[in-house]
Design a protein around this motif. Structure first.
Motif, short mmCIF file in Angstrom:
data_model
loop_
_atom_site.label_atom_id
_atom_site.label_comp_id
_atom_site.label_asym_id
_atom_site.label_seq_id
_atom_site.Cartn_x
_atom_site.Cartn_y
_atom_site.Cartn_z
N CYS A 200 0.88 -1.16 0.00
CA CYS A 200 0.00 0.00 0.00
C CYS A 200 0.92 1.21 0.00
N CYS A 203 0.32 3.33 3.65
CA CYS A 203 0.69 2.74 4.94
C CYS A 203 1.86 1.76 4.81
N CYS A 224 -7.22 -1.67 1.31
CA CYS A 224 -6.03 -2.12 2.04
C CYS A 224 -6.54 -2.71 3.36
N CYS A 227 -5.00 -0.13 6.34
CA CYS A 227 -5.45 1.26 6.53
C CYS A 227 -6.83 1.50 5.93
ZN LIG Z 1 -2.79 0.82 3.54
#
Ligand SMILES: [Zn+2]
Length: 248
Positions: A200, A203, A224, A227
């Protein structure tokens, strides 16, 4: 890419622009105040330099008054000198004259010191005034720029708001609420890319291979798992073919 993903990417761009323009508009009065504070500093610099010059002139006038008093005293003693009758009176009068002369000399010296100082202080006032004129010009230009930037931000805010409203109108309400729910929890960023090596991009958590595989397809909404941001994938640009040079 799925039309939903495309809309959410555009929605993110519009929402981010709206937030940025709101921040710029909110910062405008403070930026104007900062410019005016700089101008005020320059004005105070001129006032302070003028005040120092005025104090010098006042002090000089006072010293000149003293000098005039000593001068008057000296003239009076010199007149009286011709009228003394005894040696003792003469010696006493000579002593008075010497004292008055010494006082007068000291006062005149101090007047001269003030005059020399006045030259420096006058130059200081001129320097401060030139500085103020320069700052005034800069601030005038800066304020014009700030006004233009404010107008540009207000136009962009109106544009971005219209773009956002259109996208919201054209997108399924459930998707819009998902978007806003994630955005609220994630500082306004609800959609982001997955990196080419399967992270991601916000994050930085590694995505599970089947999740990453789905994201690479770009045809459904995948979040994700860490996050909650909606992820999409930007494929690498096709390799540029370099001509092969054959050596003979
Ligand atoms: Zn993420």
């Amino acid at each position: 890419m799925s039309p939903d993903l495309e809309r959410l990417i555009k929605l993110q761009q519009a929402e981010s622009a709206v937030a940025e323009m709101h921040a710029r508009i909110a910062a405008h009065p403070q930026r104007v105040a900062a410019a005016e504070a700089r101008l005020n500093d320059a004005k105070q610099g001129v006032d302070a330099a003028k005040q120092r010059l005025k104090e010098n002139q006042d002090a000089r006038r006072e010293l000149e008054k003293n000098a005039a008093v000593y001068q008057g005293r000296l003239s009076k003693f010199k007149d009286q000198l011709s009228e003394v009758k005894t040696n003792r009176e003469y010696t006493a009068m000579q002593h008075e004259i010497a004292t008055a002369q010494s006082d007068l000399g000291a006062a005149e010296e101090k007047v001269l010191e003030r005059m020399v100082e006045a030259d420096v202080l006058t130059a200081d006032v001129k320097t401060a005034e030139a500085g103020l004129a320069r700052v005034q010009k800069e601030i005038d230009a800066e304020k014009r720029t700030l006004t233009e930037e404010l107008a540009a931000a207000e136009r962009e805010l109106a544009d971005a708001t219209a773009r956002r409203d259109t996208i919201v109108h054209d997108t399924a309400p459930a998707l819009i609420s998902l978007f806003h729910q994630v955005a609220r929890a994630r500082k306004g960023v609800a959609i982001a890319t997955a990196t080419r090596d399967g992270l991601c991009s916000v994050c930085h958590v590694r995505l599970r291979p089947p999740v990453f595989q789905k994201i690479r397809q770009n045809d459904e909404i995948v979040q994700c798992e860490t996050c909650q941001r909606i992820l999409y994938y930007v494929p690498p640009p096709p390799p540029v073919e370099t001509p092969v040079v054959h050596q003979s």
